[in-house]
Design a protein around this motif. Sequence first.
Motif: not given
Length: 311
Positions: A58-66, A152-153, A217-218, A261-267
Amino acid sequence: MAMTGVLRPGHVQLRVMNLDDAVRHYRDIMGLTETGRDAEGRVYLKCRDEIDHHSVVLREADCAGLDFIGFKVLDEATLDRLEADLRAHGLETTRLPAGELLETGERVRFQVPSGHWFELYAKKTAVGNGCGLVDPTPWAPENKRGMAPLRLDHALLYGPNIGAVQKLFTEVLGFTLVERVLNPEGSANLIIFLNCSIKSHDIAFAEYPEPGKLHHCSFLMESWEDVLRAGDIMSMNKVPVDIGPTRHGVTRGRTIYAWDPSGNRFETFKEDRQPYPDHAPLTWTFEALGAGGGLDYVQRKLHETFLTVVT
């Protein structure tokens, strides 16, 4: 099958907008184990049945994503060979030094035609899963907390040029096309599912105009009951859910999609298909992705958020 070449997904580095909130989500609610922090402030975590030091950074940044996704390869000779093959295919590669990620050896980083950054590596410190190597226990009680995913799948990535991506992954990196969804015209692939094992997929790509986007990420769950239990934990902690609980027709996976919480979808995902490399790829029409239950087999409909919300 003999496991050579690229072995498996090894790690993802995610951008999060509040590190404390993200750590609470992945460590305390999902149940991953924190394994370290580095001088850059990145937080490292692993799932309960993973052997290696980390799978989520996990890296803190101004926007979510990969930021990037890493795959582990068999050994250093394989890493050298694949780097040469990538260069021969026309891609630029960069060698990152051992230790730039905690407990991880040299990495070969490259950008694929969809705009995503990938890396290959051969070494990462094995910290074990708490079960031992001699007369092991089936699971370690201290590791089974929260949603408690096994590993992590896979990840689904959105971006352009997935035909070129498929060519790269199958002809250079040795992946197999397992399943595909056709575009509405039936003229090209809209979504491709690729594996380097006998999983339903180790990575998937969907055609999308913006490059470098993360769909999800699943995380593999031990059983369908554990997927449902994860849903209870999501509700108890007010984790926003996107889709599920349901089953996919595509890949036959049983699933819940939600957002960190940042809006990154997970499964949270229970695999239900294990194709061998000699199996013909399955094909879905775009119409069947919705009405045929490809996405949501229970409701047999498309969910707008699934097609449009990415980070």
